[in-house]
Design a protein around this motif. Structure first.
Motif, PDB file in Angstrom:
ATOM      1  N   TRP A 124       0.817  -1.222   0.000  1.00 25.85           N
ATOM      2  CA  TRP A 124       0.000   0.000   0.000  1.00 25.85           C
ATOM      3  C   TRP A 124       0.845   1.264   0.000  1.00 25.85           C
ATOM      4  O   TRP A 124       0.323   2.333  -0.314  1.00 25.85           O
ATOM      5  N   GLU A 125       2.135   1.172   0.333  1.00 25.42           N
ATOM      6  CA  GLU A 125       3.001   2.342   0.210  1.00 25.42           C
ATOM      7  C   GLU A 125       3.173   2.706  -1.271  1.00 25.42           C
ATOM      8  O   GLU A 125       2.997   3.860  -1.673  1.00 25.42           O
ATOM      9  N   SER A 126       3.540   1.705  -2.082  1.00 22.42           N
ATOM     10  CA  SER A 126       3.707   1.927  -3.520  1.00 22.42           C
ATOM     11  C   SER A 126       2.386   2.307  -4.171  1.00 22.42           C
ATOM     12  O   SER A 126       2.343   3.137  -5.089  1.00 22.42           O
ATOM     13  N   LEU A 127       1.290   1.714  -3.693  1.00 21.67           N
ATOM     14  CA  LEU A 127      -0.020   2.024  -4.277  1.00 21.67           C
ATOM     15  C   LEU A 127      -0.380   3.484  -4.031  1.00 21.67           C
ATOM     16  O   LEU A 127      -0.874   4.172  -4.940  1.00 21.67           O
ATOM     17  N   LEU A 128      -0.136   3.975  -2.831  1.00 21.15           N
ATOM     18  CA  LEU A 128      -0.422   5.381  -2.549  1.00 21.15           C
ATOM     19  C   LEU A 128       0.432   6.293  -3.424  1.00 21.15           C
ATOM     20  O   LEU A 128      -0.057   7.314  -3.929  1.00 21.15           O
ATOM     21  N   LEU A 129       1.693   5.924  -3.633  1.00 19.72           N
ATOM     22  CA  LEU A 129       2.562   6.752  -4.468  1.00 19.72           C
ATOM     23  C   LEU A 129       2.130   6.716  -5.929  1.00 19.72           C
ATOM     24  O   LEU A 129       2.144   7.745  -6.620  1.00 19.72           O
ATOM     25  N   GLU A 130       1.743   5.555  -6.426  1.00 16.63           N
ATOM     26  CA  GLU A 130       1.311   5.461  -7.825  1.00 16.63           C
ATOM     27  C   GLU A 130       0.039   6.262  -8.056  1.00 16.63           C
ATOM     28  O   GLU A 130      -0.076   7.013  -9.037  1.00 16.63           O
ATOM     29  N   VAL A 131      -0.923   6.125  -7.151  1.00 18.69           N
ATOM     30  CA  VAL A 131      -2.169   6.880  -7.271  1.00 18.69           C
ATOM     31  C   VAL A 131      -1.915   8.367  -7.048  1.00 18.69           C
ATOM     32  O   VAL A 131      -2.453   9.222  -7.758  1.00 18.69           O
ATOM     33  N   GLY A 132      -1.069   8.703  -6.059  1.00 13.56           N
ATOM     34  CA  GLY A 132      -0.777  10.098  -5.774  1.00 13.56           C
ATOM     35  C   GLY A 132      -0.094  10.806  -6.924  1.00 13.56           C
ATOM     36  O   GLY A 132      -0.336  11.998  -7.163  1.00 13.56           O
ATOM     37  N   PHE A 133       0.752  10.093  -7.657  1.00 16.35           N
ATOM     38  CA  PHE A 133       1.406  10.703  -8.817  1.00 16.35           C
ATOM     39  C   PHE A 133       0.382  11.036  -9.898  1.00 16.35           C
ATOM     40  O   PHE A 133       0.416  12.128 -10.485  1.00 16.35           O
ATOM     41  N   LEU A 134      -0.555  10.144 -10.153  1.00 19.26           N
ATOM     42  CA  LEU A 134      -1.590  10.425 -11.156  1.00 19.26           C
ATOM     43  C   LEU A 134      -2.481  11.582 -10.736  1.00 19.26           C
ATOM     44  O   LEU A 134      -2.952  12.360 -11.581  1.00 19.26           O
ATOM     45  N   ALA A 135      -2.718  11.708  -9.431  1.00 19.84           N
ATOM     46  CA  ALA A 135      -3.571  12.794  -8.941  1.00 19.84           C
ATOM     47  C   ALA A 135      -3.015  14.162  -9.297  1.00 19.84           C
ATOM     48  O   ALA A 135      -3.769  15.136  -9.419  1.00 19.84           O
ATOM     49  N   VAL A 136      -1.698  14.259  -9.481  1.00 17.53           N
ATOM     50  CA  VAL A 136      -1.071  15.530  -9.857  1.00 17.53           C
ATOM     51  C   VAL A 136      -1.635  16.044 -11.173  1.00 17.53           C
ATOM     52  O   VAL A 136      -1.786  17.259 -11.379  1.00 17.53           O
ATOM     53  N   PHE A 137      -2.017  15.140 -12.070  1.00 21.20           N
ATOM     54  CA  PHE A 137      -2.402  15.505 -13.431  1.00 21.20           C
ATOM     55  C   PHE A 137      -3.914  15.455 -13.662  1.00 21.20           C
ATOM     56  O   PHE A 137      -4.373  15.550 -14.798  1.00 21.20           O
ATOM     57  N   LEU A 138      -4.675  15.320 -12.566  1.00 21.75           N
ATOM     58  CA  LEU A 138      -6.128  15.211 -12.707  1.00 21.75           C
ATOM     59  C   LEU A 138      -6.801  16.570 -12.847  1.00 21.75           C
ATOM     60  O   LEU A 138      -7.964  16.656 -13.223  1.00 21.75           O
ATOM     61  N   GLY A 139      -6.060  17.648 -12.564  1.00 25.13           N
ATOM     62  CA  GLY A 139      -6.618  18.986 -12.762  1.00 25.13           C
ATOM     63  C   GLY A 139      -7.430  19.479 -11.585  1.00 25.13           C
ATOM     64  O   GLY A 139      -7.670  18.776 -10.608  1.00 25.13           O
TER      65      GLY A 139
ATOM     66  N   ASP B 214      10.416   0.583 -10.361  1.00 18.89           N
ATOM     67  CA  ASP B 214      11.254   1.758 -10.568  1.00 18.89           C
ATOM     68  C   ASP B 214      11.374   2.498  -9.240  1.00 18.89           C
ATOM     69  O   ASP B 214      10.497   2.390  -8.378  1.00 18.89           O
ATOM     70  N   PRO B 215      12.450   3.245  -9.025  1.00 15.50           N
ATOM     71  CA  PRO B 215      12.676   3.895  -7.726  1.00 15.50           C
ATOM     72  C   PRO B 215      11.679   4.989  -7.400  1.00 15.50           C
ATOM     73  O   PRO B 215      11.596   5.422  -6.250  1.00 15.50           O
ATOM     74  N   LEU B 216      10.898   5.456  -8.401  1.00 13.70           N
ATOM     75  CA  LEU B 216       9.882   6.472  -8.136  1.00 13.70           C
ATOM     76  C   LEU B 216       8.513   5.860  -7.841  1.00 13.70           C
ATOM     77  O   LEU B 216       7.552   6.580  -7.599  1.00 13.70           O
ATOM     78  N   HIS B 217       8.424   4.547  -7.890  1.00 17.13           N
ATOM     79  CA  HIS B 217       7.169   3.838  -7.601  1.00 17.13           C
ATOM     80  C   HIS B 217       6.034   4.298  -8.525  1.00 17.13           C
ATOM     81  O   HIS B 217       4.884   4.424  -8.092  1.00 17.13           O
ATOM     82  N   LEU B 218       6.348   4.535  -9.779  1.00 19.75           N
ATOM     83  CA  LEU B 218       5.339   5.036 -10.718  1.00 19.75           C
ATOM     84  C   LEU B 218       4.390   3.936 -11.174  1.00 19.75           C
ATOM     85  O   LEU B 218       3.204   4.177 -11.381  1.00 19.75           O
ATOM     86  N   VAL B 219       4.911   2.740 -11.365  1.00 19.53           N
ATOM     87  CA  VAL B 219       4.100   1.599 -11.805  1.00 19.53           C
ATOM     88  C   VAL B 219       4.559   0.379 -11.021  1.00 19.53           C
ATOM     89  O   VAL B 219       5.756   0.063 -11.017  1.00 19.53           O
ATOM     90  N   ASN B 220       3.629  -0.318 -10.390  1.00 16.34           N
ATOM     91  CA  ASN B 220       3.990  -1.396  -9.473  1.00 16.34           C
ATOM     92  C   ASN B 220       3.080  -2.600  -9.692  1.00 16.34           C
ATOM     93  O   ASN B 220       2.097  -2.525 -10.420  1.00 16.34           O
ATOM     94  N   THR B 221       3.428  -3.682  -9.036  1.00 14.17           N
ATOM     95  CA  THR B 221       2.570  -4.862  -9.061  1.00 14.17           C
ATOM     96  C   THR B 221       2.055  -5.119  -7.650  1.00 14.17           C
ATOM     97  O   THR B 221       2.746  -4.831  -6.668  1.00 14.17           O
TER      98      THR B 221
END
Length: 473
Positions: A125-140, A317-324
């Motif tokens: 859930w750490e990586s999941l929060l980061l992956e979702v949080g990164f997309l939230a930046v571009f949601l407007g 990836d070290p930025l946790h952009l895409v995870n499994t």
């Protein structure tokens, strides 16, 4: 580009963003309140020691550049403040670029924490929060309607979370295929909740139905996220109901809540969107570029999902952009717990006055009923569950925990529910013993008031004092 935005999802975006800010708040609050004992300068796994060994490129973090406990605390509490501001809608009061920067702040701060958190932050859930949080930046924000491509990518994450978890169950423990895993899971899960005892005692046919429904929700329903409305909303709603059921049955940090937040983004909520001008060209360019990069990076999680050797909860990836993702590919049949005790006796014997340390969330005293903590995450309690599975999980930190208990370290004791030793009177020896725990029956509960029954298995750590710890390499 008229196709670029989806005005019908205006309210869905609003609900998603406010809910995500709430999850961020719990994540930063957990970090702020627990870091000193876990990864602080005198923590069990200190950040300064970690950054000496790991280069910046492998673990990008502000703390690679500078670390003190005071600086970490400032970052964590700043994350809390930004999360509250986002939950209150401050991003909508800013220009589009300002709102994006505001959403970028908690992502960068939490990435810095996760990348130096070591074992304590090695949860999916750490990586999941980061992956979702990164997309939230571009949601407007209120200056533009939600971009279609970002909404699609949020569904793509939700699909991978659910479908990956479903696949790893079918490929893992045979009890998932036999529909019998819930005969054990509620008793052996990492941190039971206040209702877990009752879930465990549900009739076995209902357990079979629960497992079958889980397979349906994780292997069939996710595909429907990419169908037209209202089918996609119905699929997301079913996922929300399933996650709420899991919230009631145990303490899984914010895993269930972040999954619910993702599902909210797929709902088309009734709302008349305001009239806004089309998105600026620079915004369209940034969003489409980021989407292309993320889709390219997604190839590795896809290859992992279709592989017979599928792994779970791995960042590519070290930025946790895409995870499994994935959980409970195997389910334990027996619950073991490590019970930690101390004594002030100068010579430790079996008949000494051994007093038990009580943890906040993990089972200890058989009469202590579990409490609900999620979405707050008790990191030490979770790792104690892993320690009971195998001492190998505890090698990096358990000795340091014992040292701090022998010192009556205030930061460490704050992680516990109760220490049996008052300030200024630390124990002379600490030991750990392994017990088998099982839920009591209805009759045993009425007679004893205890929800657990425990049986001694073996010694986990012999009586240890500070001098013994100092002599070890």
């Amino acid at each position: 580009m008229g196709w670029f935005t989806a005005p019908d999802y205006w309210l869905s975006r609003l609900v998603f963003q406010r809910a995500l800010a709430g999850v961020y708040l719990f994540a930063f609050l957990t970090a702020a309140r627990q870091f000193r004992a876990l990864i602080g300068e005198r923590g069990m796994l200190p950040v300064p020691r970690f950054v000496e060994l790991i280069p910046f490129g492998r673990a990008p973090s502000l703390f690679q550049l500078h670390y003190t406990d005071r600086f970490f605390a400032a970052c964590a509490w700043t994350g809390c403040a930004v999360s509250v501001a986002l939950a209150a809608g401050l991003d909508s009061q800013l220009p589009l670029w300002g709102g994006m920067l505001l959403w970028l702040a908690p992502w960068a701060l939490y990435l810095s924490i996760v990348n130096v958190g070591q074992t304590w932050y090695a949860f999916g859930w750490e990586s999941l929060l980061l992956e979702v949080g990164f997309l939230a930046v571009f949601l407007g924000n209120d200056e533009v309607a939600p971009p279609v491509v970002v909404l699609f990518l949020l569904r793509w994450i939700l699909f991978r979370v659910e479908f990956g978890a479903g696949l790893i169950k079918l490929r893992g423990d045979a009890c998932w295929r036999k529909l019998t895993c819930l005969d054990f899971h509620h008793e052996t899960q990492p941190m039971p909740g206040p209702l877990s005892w009752f879930f465990h005692h549900l009739p076995r046919p209902l357990h079979r139905a629960e497992v079958a429904a889980n397979h349906l929700t994780q292997l069939v329903v996710p595909v429907l996220l990419f169908t037209p409305q209202p089918i996609a909303s119905a699929a997301a709603s079913l996922m929300i109901v399933t996650q709420l059921w899991l919230v009631l049955s145990g303490n899984f940090s914010w895993l269930n809540w972040i999954t619910i937040v993702l599902a909210l983004s797929a709902l088309r909520l009734p709302h008349t969107p305001p009239s806004v001008p089309g998105p600026p060209v620079w915004y369209e360019t940034v969003v489409l570029t980021v989407a292309a990069v993320l889709l390219w990076l997604s190839r590795r999680p896809v290859l992992n999902m279709i592989s017979r050797r599928q792994i779970m909860n791995r960042s590519f990836d070290p930025l946790h952009l895409v995870n499994t993702y994935g959980a409970f590919g195997t389910v334990g049949r027996i619950r073991h717990e490590v019970v930690v005790e101390g004594t002030t006796d100068t010579v430790p014997r079996e008949g000494s006055d051994w007093r038990e340390y009580e943890f906040r969330g993990k089972p200890g005293d058989p009469r202590h009923w579990p409490r609900q903590f999620a979405p707050y995450h008790l990191r030490l309690d979770w790792m104690m569950w892993f320690a009971a599975l195998s001492p190998g999980y505890a090698d990096p930190w358990f000795g340091a925990l014992v040292e701090r208990l022998l010192e009556n370290d205030p930061d460490t004791l704050r992680l516990l529910r109760r220490s049996p030793f008052p300030p200024g009177e630390p124990p002379r020896f600490v030991r750990a013993r392994l017990f088998r725990y099982r839920y009591t029956t209805w009759r045993e509960l009425r007679e004893t008031g205890a929800c657990w029954e425990r049986t001694f298995v073996r010694e986990y750590l012999p009586p240890t004092r500070l001098a013994d710890r100092a002599q070890r390499p």
